[in-house]
Design a protein around this motif. Structure first.
Motif, mmCIF file in Angstrom:
data_model
loop_
_atom_site.group_PDB
_atom_site.id
_atom_site.type_symbol
_atom_site.label_atom_id
_atom_site.label_comp_id
_atom_site.label_asym_id
_atom_site.label_seq_id
_atom_site.Cartn_x
_atom_site.Cartn_y
_atom_site.Cartn_z
ATOM 1 N N ALA A 77 0.832 -1.207 0.000
ATOM 2 C CA ALA A 77 0.000 0.000 0.000
ATOM 3 C C ALA A 77 0.869 1.260 0.000
ATOM 4 O O ALA A 77 0.571 2.227 -0.719
ATOM 5 N N ALA A 78 1.936 1.246 0.795
ATOM 6 C CA ALA A 78 2.846 2.397 0.815
ATOM 7 C C ALA A 78 3.523 2.588 -0.539
ATOM 8 O O ALA A 78 3.681 3.723 -1.022
ATOM 9 N N ALA A 79 3.913 1.479 -1.165
ATOM 10 C CA ALA A 79 4.532 1.568 -2.486
ATOM 11 C C ALA A 79 3.549 2.117 -3.519
ATOM 12 O O ALA A 79 3.915 2.936 -4.377
ATOM 13 N N ALA A 80 2.295 1.691 -3.428
ATOM 14 C CA ALA A 80 1.290 2.145 -4.395
ATOM 15 C C ALA A 80 1.020 3.642 -4.258
ATOM 16 O O ALA A 80 0.939 4.365 -5.264
ATOM 17 N N THR A 81 0.882 4.127 -3.026
ATOM 18 C CA THR A 81 0.616 5.564 -2.830
ATOM 19 C C THR A 81 1.811 6.418 -3.255
ATOM 20 O O THR A 81 1.646 7.481 -3.864
ATOM 21 N N THR A 82 3.030 5.960 -2.924
ATOM 22 C CA THR A 82 4.219 6.703 -3.348
ATOM 23 C C THR A 82 4.361 6.698 -4.861
ATOM 24 O O THR A 82 4.731 7.703 -5.477
ATOM 25 N N PHE A 83 4.070 5.560 -5.475
ATOM 26 C CA PHE A 83 4.124 5.447 -6.930
ATOM 27 C C PHE A 83 3.128 6.408 -7.582
ATOM 28 O O PHE A 83 3.440 7.076 -8.578
ATOM 29 N N ALA A 84 1.929 6.492 -7.007
ATOM 30 C CA ALA A 84 0.910 7.390 -7.546
ATOM 31 C C ALA A 84 1.335 8.851 -7.410
ATOM 32 O O ALA A 84 1.135 9.659 -8.332
ATOM 33 N N ALA A 85 1.931 9.201 -6.275
ATOM 34 C CA ALA A 85 2.404 10.575 -6.093
ATOM 35 C C ALA A 85 3.508 10.918 -7.081
ATOM 36 O O ALA A 85 3.571 12.046 -7.606
ATOM 37 N N ALA A 86 4.396 9.955 -7.362
ATOM 38 C CA ALA A 86 5.472 10.202 -8.316
ATOM 39 C C ALA A 86 4.925 10.395 -9.728
ATOM 40 O O ALA A 86 5.428 11.226 -10.497
ATOM 41 N N ILE A 87 3.887 9.639 -10.084
ATOM 42 C CA ILE A 87 3.282 9.791 -11.414
ATOM 43 C C ILE A 87 2.685 11.184 -11.579
ATOM 44 O O ILE A 87 2.789 11.805 -12.646
ATOM 45 N N VAL A 88 2.068 11.707 -10.524
ATOM 46 C CA VAL A 88 1.512 13.060 -10.580
ATOM 47 C C VAL A 88 2.621 14.079 -10.813
ATOM 48 O O VAL A 88 2.471 15.024 -11.608
ATOM 49 N N MET A 89 3.770 13.888 -10.150
ATOM 50 C CA MET A 89 4.861 14.851 -10.299
ATOM 51 C C MET A 89 5.493 14.823 -11.688
ATOM 52 O O MET A 89 6.193 15.761 -12.069
ATOM 53 N N LEU A 90 5.281 13.765 -12.434
ATOM 54 C CA LEU A 90 5.837 13.710 -13.788
ATOM 55 C C LEU A 90 5.278 14.799 -14.697
ATOM 56 O O LEU A 90 5.902 15.168 -15.698
ATOM 57 N N PHE A 91 4.096 15.316 -14.360
ATOM 58 C CA PHE A 91 3.453 16.333 -15.189
ATOM 59 C C PHE A 91 3.784 17.754 -14.729
ATOM 60 O O PHE A 91 3.183 18.719 -15.222
ATOM 61 N N CYS A 92 4.733 17.877 -13.803
ATOM 62 C CA CYS A 92 5.133 19.217 -13.340
ATOM 63 C C CYS A 92 5.947 19.935 -14.420
ATOM 64 O O CYS A 92 6.546 19.312 -15.300
ATOM 65 N N LYS A 93 5.984 21.252 -14.327
ATOM 66 C CA LYS A 93 6.751 22.058 -15.270
ATOM 67 C C LYS A 93 8.182 22.281 -14.805
ATOM 68 O O LYS A 93 9.071 22.525 -15.623
ATOM 69 N N VAL A 94 8.407 22.206 -13.507
ATOM 70 C CA VAL A 94 9.755 22.400 -12.966
ATOM 71 C C VAL A 94 10.563 21.124 -13.198
ATOM 72 O O VAL A 94 10.107 20.008 -12.876
ATOM 73 N N ILE A 95 11.762 21.284 -13.739
ATOM 74 C CA ILE A 95 12.562 20.126 -14.126
ATOM 75 C C ILE A 95 12.932 19.270 -12.917
ATOM 76 O O ILE A 95 12.959 18.038 -12.994
#
Length: 281
Positions: free
Chosen positions: A154-172
């Motif tokens: 569950a911890a891996a899934a939530t962290t993975f989901a948060a990382a996917i959201v950050m992929l769409f950020c504009k800051v490199i």
């Protein structure tokens, strides 16, 4: 901007050229040097590389200490170190395969990577030592997977989901950190469920905390052996039901009721806590 290996080759060519020219130049003009902002950037990256390696080494050492204190087992600490090294090597190799090169942002992210890579292993190690005494390694491993595995997934899934959201950020920085986080969580999950759990199931100790328990128990025995004869008491009381006597009794004391209902023999080995013979007779 050129990659670090390309800058390194260019630096070496300049150095070789200057040395050849200085050997043939007249005296007084053969002390020339070369400078460029590109060389400053190259030196900065070299320092970041050494800093990243040093930070990884420090983080691994501290994580090993944390695992050792949490698991109280040298063998489990060794397994955790192997698992952490796997996560670092696998995540780094994956990013290099994707065409990444070490830069300023990457060196910062890799320093954070180590702390994430040892998280799951610590939880599994804590669950493995849950049972006291001698318990088969297969039972310990099964308990760790069944009771700690769902939480780790569950911890891996939530962290993975948060990382996917950050992929769409504009800051490199956030996009790079998100990719490193994705690779780290992926390999940390594989490393903990495959590498660490398999090591424990095949080579894990049946009594992981035996050595630490012996060391601590020796210290307690030494403290107990230092007690004086004044602390050893043998008392025999005729206890009246209406009386409110209070005697001192330790966990090593023995209580026996002899003769009549109100006659209690109390043997005290150490004075530590209060005992009411009326309530406990």
């Amino acid at each position: 901007m050129a990659s670090i290996p390309e800058i390194d080759d260019e630096w070496n060519r300049f150095e070789k050229f200057l040395k050849e020219e200085s050997n043939t130049a007249p005296s007084g003009t053969n002390k020339f040097i070369h400078a460029s902002p590109l060389w400053w950037w190259f030196d900065t990256n070299q320092q970041m590389l050494s800093t990243a390696i040093g930070a990884a080494g420090i983080a691994i050492a501290f994580s090993a200490v944390v695992v050792l204190f949490s698991s109280r087992s040298l063998i489990l600490t060794l397994f955790a170190g192997v698992c952490i090294l796997y996560v670092l090597a696998a995540a780094t190799a994956t990013l290099v395969g994707m065409g990444w090169e070490l830069g300023f942002l990457e060196s910062i992210c890799f320093a954070i990577l180590v702390g994430i890579s040892c998280d799951f292993v610590i939880h599994f190690g804590h669950a493995y030592i849950h049972f006291p005494g001698h318990v088969d390694r297969h039972e310990r491993t099964k308990y760790a997977v069944l009771h700690m595995g769902p939480s780790i997934l569950a911890a891996a899934a939530t962290t993975f989901a948060a990382a996917i959201v950050m992929l769409f950020c504009k800051v490199i920085f956030f996009t790079k950190f998100a990719m490193i986080l994705l690779m780290t969580i992926l390999h940390a999950t594989v490393g903990s469920f495959v590498v660490y759990i398999v090591f424990n199931d095949i080579f894990g100790p049946a009594e992981p905390t035996k050595l630490a328990d012996k060391l601590f128990s020796c210290g307690k025995k030494d403290d107990a052996s230092n007690s004086t004869d004044e602390d050893l008491v043998l008392a025999k009381y005729d206890v009246d039901e209406k009386s409110n006597l209070e005697v001192t009794l330790s966990s090593k004391g023995e209580i026996s009721q002899n003769g009549g209902e109100n006659e209690v023999e109390v043997i005290l080995f150490e004075k530590s806590e209060h005992y009411d013979p009326i309530k406990n007779a």
